[in-house]
Scaffold this active site. Structure first.
Site, PDB file in Angstrom:
ATOM      1  CG  HIS A  78      -0.400   0.360   2.499  1.00 43.84           C
ATOM      2  ND1 HIS A  78      -0.033  -0.581   3.436  1.00 43.84           N
ATOM      3  CD2 HIS A  78      -0.134   1.566   3.059  1.00 43.84           C
ATOM      4  CE1 HIS A  78       0.432   0.033   4.513  1.00 43.84           C
ATOM      5  NE2 HIS A  78       0.383   1.342   4.308  1.00 43.84           N
ATOM      6  CG  ASP A 125      -0.087  -3.910   2.912  1.00 43.43           C
ATOM      7  OD1 ASP A 125       0.367  -3.409   1.852  1.00 43.43           O
ATOM      8  OD2 ASP A 125      -0.231  -3.270   3.971  1.00 43.43           O
ATOM      9  CB  SER A 222       2.956   1.948   6.041  1.00 42.07           C
ATOM     10  OG  SER A 222       1.738   2.212   6.684  1.00 42.07           O
TER      11      SER A 222
END
Length: 321
Positions: A78, A125, A222
């Site tokens: 992502h 992911d 992230s």
């Protein structure tokens, strides 16, 4: 939590021998102490996490990552929602602070496992970034160790997450924008499933791992690594993926489980011209066991459920001296 049967058997092993051996060079920073104790975290000492990468989109930090080998970085899929053009990205390694340093690596290709626009609860992911030119390893730039596909990380294991993300919800990292670290504990899957209910039970997927602090990962963390120490080396258990808020009660951070994708990582690295020895991993010992020790290790494999069994205070027991 008491020592599991595997832990009790390992304590009987001869000195210097353990179930696993480590490829030289991975997961062993030259700074021996992890430092102070990202939400609720502390500034990391220089060189403590030499595999930490900063992924930047047009020179702006967007995500963390981890160095697997001189030419490959692991991050989250992502992270590429802003662009799929490899020329838009740069990777900074060996840096403690987010600066406009002229020293960075350009990107040759991006390999996504899933769509970068996936919603929380979407599997896969994870992404690989191939650098245009291999980096030179040093005390500030070293690869992290990868687990085996069969490995698991038991509830209660204490690990670390690092990044340049928000220090709490709505509060970006303040100057001088130093890398931060926080200790977290792995949460058992059933508890995490209850914490994240959804249609049919839970939005948590089998390729996800949960951990909580009180500290936590947050926005801009992230893709960064969740690492746990095994036999003196740091092994990547997960990549920062998602969570509801940052550091909220009963809302642990959710990570992509790296063991679920080790074969995928290996396949793409070798398909791109790399060799299996081009990135670090933790191979099982092939031999050199005394007959009695061999029987103990076989029993351990049969009885154990996880790679690591925590000791009474939740930390992994160390390898024999």
């Amino acid at each position: 939590m008491a020592l599991g049967a595997c832990g009790l058997l390992l304590l009987l092993a001869v000195p210097g021998v353990s179930l696993r051996t480590l490829q030289p060079g991975c997961g062993r920073p030259q700074v021996s102490d992890a430092g102070g104790r990202i939400v609720g975290g502390h500034a990391a000492p220089a060189g403590a996490w030499p595999w930490q990468a900063s992924l930047r989109l047009r020179r702006v930090h967007v995500c963390g990552g981890s160095l697997l080998s001189p030419q490959w970085v692991l991050t989250a899929a992502h992270c590429f929602s802003g662009s799929l053009n490899s020329s838009d990205y740069q990777v900074h390694l060996g840096e403690l602070e987010i600066t406009l340093s002229p020293h960075f690596s350009t990107v040759r290709q991006i390999i996504l496992h899933s769509s970068p626009s996936g919603q929380p609860g979407t599997s896969g992911d994870i992404a690989l970034v191939e650098l245009s030119v291999p980096v030179t390893l040093s005390s500030r730039i070293l690869p992290v160790c990868l687990p085996e596909a069969s490995d698991d990380f038991c509830p209660g294991i204490r690990c670390w997450v690092t990044g340049w993300g928000y220090t709490r919800e709505g509060e970006p990292l303040p100057p001088p924008y130093s890398l931060r670290e926080v200790k977290v504990s792995v949460v058992d899957t059933e508890t995490c499933r209850r914490d994240y209910p959804g249609p049919g039970g839970s939005i948590l997927q089998p390729d996800m791992l949960c951990a909580r602090g009180p500290g936590d990962a947050c926005q801009d963390d992230s893709g960064g690594p969740l690492v746990c120490q095994v036999n003196g080396a740091w092994v990547q258990a997960g990549t920062v993926s998602w969570g509801e808020g940052c550091g909220r009660p009963n809302r642990p951070g959710v990570y992509t489980r790296v063991p679920a994708y080790v074969n995928w990582i290996r396949r793409h690295i070798t398909a791109s011209g790399g060799s299996e020895s081009g990135y670090p991993r933790l191979p099982l010992l092939a031999g050199f066991f005394l007959p009695g020790l061999f029987l103990l290790l076989v029993s351990c494999v049969l009885l154990a459920k996880c790679l690591l069994h925590p000791s009474a205070d939740g930390t992994p027991f160390p390898a024999p001296d």
